[in-house]
Write a protein that holds these residues in place. Structure first.
Motif, mmCIF file in Angstrom:
data_model
loop_
_atom_site.group_PDB
_atom_site.id
_atom_site.type_symbol
_atom_site.label_atom_id
_atom_site.label_comp_id
_atom_site.label_asym_id
_atom_site.label_seq_id
_atom_site.Cartn_x
_atom_site.Cartn_y
_atom_site.Cartn_z
ATOM 1 N N LYS A 208 0.850 -1.184 0.000
ATOM 2 C CA LYS A 208 0.000 0.000 0.000
ATOM 3 C C LYS A 208 0.890 1.240 0.000
ATOM 4 C CE LYS A 208 -3.834 2.166 2.525
ATOM 5 N NZ LYS A 208 -4.706 2.055 3.731
ATOM 6 N N LEU A 209 0.657 2.130 -0.956
ATOM 7 C CA LEU A 209 1.468 3.325 -1.102
ATOM 8 C C LEU A 209 0.856 4.501 -0.345
ATOM 9 C CD1 LEU A 209 2.168 3.056 -4.952
ATOM 10 C CD2 LEU A 209 3.552 2.149 -3.071
ATOM 11 N N ASP A 210 1.639 5.536 -0.158
ATOM 12 C CA ASP A 210 1.132 6.764 0.449
ATOM 13 C C ASP A 210 0.394 7.626 -0.571
ATOM 14 O OD1 ASP A 210 2.106 6.147 2.954
ATOM 15 O OD2 ASP A 210 4.060 7.048 2.560
ATOM 16 N N GLU A 211 0.482 7.216 -1.842
ATOM 17 C CA GLU A 211 -0.150 7.970 -2.922
ATOM 18 C C GLU A 211 -1.626 7.597 -3.054
ATOM 19 O OE1 GLU A 211 2.090 7.801 -6.638
ATOM 20 O OE2 GLU A 211 3.671 6.765 -5.518
ATOM 21 N N LYS A 212 -2.387 8.545 -3.601
ATOM 22 C CA LYS A 212 -3.800 8.303 -3.858
ATOM 23 C C LYS A 212 -4.158 8.654 -5.297
ATOM 24 C CE LYS A 212 -5.986 8.870 0.696
ATOM 25 N NZ LYS A 212 -7.042 9.609 1.451
ATOM 26 N N ASP A 213 -5.152 7.960 -5.807
ATOM 27 C CA ASP A 213 -5.761 8.305 -7.088
ATOM 28 C C ASP A 213 -6.901 9.265 -6.772
ATOM 29 O OD1 ASP A 213 -7.088 8.530 -9.479
ATOM 30 O OD2 ASP A 213 -7.320 6.370 -9.813
ATOM 31 N N MET A 214 -6.706 10.554 -7.091
ATOM 32 C CA MET A 214 -7.694 11.573 -6.745
ATOM 33 C C MET A 214 -8.783 11.722 -7.802
ATOM 34 S SD MET A 214 -6.614 12.345 -3.832
ATOM 35 C CE MET A 214 -7.864 13.602 -3.498
ATOM 36 N N SER A 215 -8.713 10.907 -8.866
ATOM 37 C CA SER A 215 -9.702 11.025 -9.941
ATOM 38 C C SER A 215 -11.000 10.285 -9.607
ATOM 39 C CB SER A 215 -9.133 10.483 -11.255
ATOM 40 O OG SER A 215 -8.902 9.079 -11.162
ATOM 41 N N VAL A 216 -10.974 9.454 -8.569
ATOM 42 C CA VAL A 216 -12.138 8.623 -8.292
ATOM 43 C C VAL A 216 -13.116 9.273 -7.315
ATOM 44 C CG1 VAL A 216 -10.942 6.475 -8.814
ATOM 45 C CG2 VAL A 216 -10.844 7.385 -6.495
ATOM 46 N N SER A 217 -12.618 10.168 -6.448
ATOM 47 C CA SER A 217 -13.484 10.835 -5.475
ATOM 48 C C SER A 217 -12.722 11.994 -4.849
ATOM 49 C CB SER A 217 -13.936 9.862 -4.380
ATOM 50 O OG SER A 217 -12.834 9.472 -3.579
ATOM 51 N N ARG A 218 -13.420 12.797 -4.050
ATOM 52 C CA ARG A 218 -12.764 13.928 -3.383
ATOM 53 C C ARG A 218 -11.710 13.438 -2.395
ATOM 54 N NH1 ARG A 218 -17.013 18.026 -0.923
ATOM 55 N NH2 ARG A 218 -15.023 19.021 -0.383
ATOM 56 N N LYS A 219 -12.001 12.343 -1.710
ATOM 57 C CA LYS A 219 -11.053 11.808 -0.734
ATOM 58 C C LYS A 219 -9.955 10.992 -1.401
ATOM 59 C CE LYS A 219 -12.686 10.241 3.140
ATOM 60 N NZ LYS A 219 -13.463 9.468 4.135
ATOM 61 N N GLY A 220 -10.226 10.529 -2.630
ATOM 62 C CA GLY A 220 -9.243 9.725 -3.338
ATOM 63 C C GLY A 220 -9.211 8.290 -2.852
ATOM 64 N N ALA A 221 -8.460 7.449 -3.569
ATOM 65 C CA ALA A 221 -8.318 6.030 -3.210
ATOM 66 C C ALA A 221 -6.828 5.692 -3.192
ATOM 67 C CB ALA A 221 -9.043 5.144 -4.220
ATOM 68 N N TYR A 222 -6.411 4.970 -2.174
ATOM 69 C CA TYR A 222 -5.006 4.608 -2.050
ATOM 70 C C TYR A 222 -4.578 3.707 -3.212
ATOM 71 C CZ TYR A 222 -4.349 6.586 2.601
ATOM 72 O OH TYR A 222 -4.221 7.450 3.658
ATOM 73 N N LEU A 223 -3.332 3.897 -3.615
ATOM 74 C CA LEU A 223 -2.757 3.096 -4.683
ATOM 75 C C LEU A 223 -1.939 1.948 -4.096
ATOM 76 C CD1 LEU A 223 -1.632 5.986 -7.032
ATOM 77 C CD2 LEU A 223 -3.412 4.304 -7.544
ATOM 78 N N TYR A 224 -1.888 0.847 -4.832
ATOM 79 C CA TYR A 224 -1.144 -0.345 -4.424
ATOM 80 C C TYR A 224 -0.235 -0.791 -5.562
ATOM 81 C CZ TYR A 224 -4.654 -0.839 -0.685
ATOM 82 O OH TYR A 224 -5.474 -0.624 0.406
ATOM 83 N N VAL A 225 0.769 -1.585 -5.222
ATOM 84 C CA VAL A 225 1.597 -2.263 -6.228
ATOM 85 C C VAL A 225 1.700 -3.730 -5.827
ATOM 86 C CG1 VAL A 225 2.938 -0.223 -6.882
ATOM 87 C CG2 VAL A 225 3.761 -1.718 -5.037
ATOM 88 N N PHE A 226 1.849 -4.591 -6.808
ATOM 89 C CA PHE A 226 2.035 -6.014 -6.566
ATOM 90 C C PHE A 226 3.500 -6.266 -6.271
ATOM 91 C CE2 PHE A 226 2.882 -10.274 -8.620
ATOM 92 C CZ PHE A 226 2.385 -11.021 -7.556
ATOM 93 N N ASP A 227 3.786 -6.893 -5.132
ATOM 94 C CA ASP A 227 5.160 -7.168 -4.713
ATOM 95 C C ASP A 227 5.593 -8.515 -5.308
ATOM 96 O OD1 ASP A 227 7.570 -7.628 -3.441
ATOM 97 O OD2 ASP A 227 6.910 -6.737 -1.549
ATOM 98 N N LYS A 228 6.178 -8.484 -6.508
ATOM 99 C CA LYS A 228 6.566 -9.709 -7.201
ATOM 100 C C LYS A 228 7.631 -10.482 -6.436
ATOM 101 C CE LYS A 228 5.558 -7.959 -11.855
ATOM 102 N NZ LYS A 228 6.128 -7.676 -13.205
ATOM 103 N N GLU A 229 8.587 -9.761 -5.861
ATOM 104 C CA GLU A 229 9.672 -10.418 -5.147
ATOM 105 C C GLU A 229 9.150 -11.126 -3.892
ATOM 106 O OE1 GLU A 229 13.464 -11.806 -4.425
ATOM 107 O OE2 GLU A 229 12.559 -10.920 -6.219
ATOM 108 N N LYS A 230 8.267 -10.475 -3.170
ATOM 109 C CA LYS A 230 7.691 -11.084 -1.973
ATOM 110 C C LYS A 230 6.870 -12.314 -2.338
ATOM 111 C CE LYS A 230 5.231 -9.856 2.284
ATOM 112 N NZ LYS A 230 4.549 -8.769 3.027
#
Length: 244
Positions: A208-230
């Motif tokens: 889970k990143l500290d970044e948000k996608d602000m295009s989905v709502s005023r509060k935004g939605a947190y962005l994630y990445v898939f941890d391939k190494e893990k």
């Protein structure tokens, strides 16, 4: 010095001469290219540029060359017609009905590919007639290509439930809603939001990143990445099984 009694095996291209009296057939590869646009599962189709069935919607395909194996042929066809390489490709089935291609006796090996639509551009390639279609609204295709697509959909659903191949269809950073949209599109059914999130979190393969996608709502939605190494380490060390 060569031993006169030593039997020398013919080179591969010489061996082909041994079978000149046998029937000759063409061997083709056809690629079912799936893409995801953050909401829906799509398929990339092209209007066939040659006869027979010229101008009708078709999968992207080509013929096997003498100096390549089937996996290499599929990768070449995909790259030549889309400009894309290092894409997830999987062989799914061989089609060999005698009358499947009215042009000439042709055996076709079908592959499916997974592409994140938004992260790839198709610059500098000849895809003037290519078009993305929502998988539910795709037109009827030539020959047995509809059968190939249905087979690929079944394989994709089965793989997505037991392997993290779905992430091949997502951008590097994605929201949980986009991930759920993807699985709902692949499985062709609605999923309970809370249950889905709990299941994904229990797998412990996302960051889970500290970044948000602000295009989905005023509060935004947190962005994630898939941890391939893990994920790789969990499989190797724990016998971890990815299961949705």
């Amino acid at each position: 010095m060569l031993d006169d009694n030593l039997e020398v095996s013919p080179k591969p291209n010489q061996q082909l001469n041994f079978y000149q009296k046998e029937d000759q057939v063409l061997l083709a590869v056809d690629c079912i290219i799936f893409g995801f646009d953050k909401k829906n599962l799509n398929i990339l189709l092209i209007k066939r540029p040659i006869e027979p069935e010229k101008g009708k919607w078709s999968l992207i395909g080509g013929f096997l060359k003498k100096n390549e194996d089937l996996d290499q042929a599929a990768a070449r066809v995909l790259e030549n017609l889309t400009g894309l390489s290092d894409i997830y490709l999987e062989q799914i089935h061989t089609y060999s009905k005698i009358d499947r291609d009215p042009g000439q006796r042709t055996i076709s090996v079908a592959y499916y590919a997974l592409i994140d639509v938004d992260s790839h551009q198709f610059d500098g390639v000849q895809l003037d007639t290519a078009q993305w279609f929502d998988i539910k609204e795709a037109p009827s295709l030539i020959f047995d290509h509809n059968e190939m697509v249905e087979k690929a959909k079944v394989r994709l659903r089965r793989r997505a439930l037991s392997q993290p191949i779905g992430f091949e269809l997502l951008p590097e950073k994605f929201t949980m809603r986009q991930l759920q949209n993807l699985y709902e599109s692949i499985l062709d059914k609605e999923l309970d939001k809370r249950n889905f999130i709990n299941k994904i979190n229990s797998l412990d393969v996302l960051i889970k990143l500290d970044e948000k996608d602000m295009s989905v709502s005023r509060k935004g939605a947190y962005l994630y990445v898939f941890d391939k190494e893990k994920y790789r380490k969990k499989v190797e060390e724990d016998g971890f099984i990815f299961k949705i």
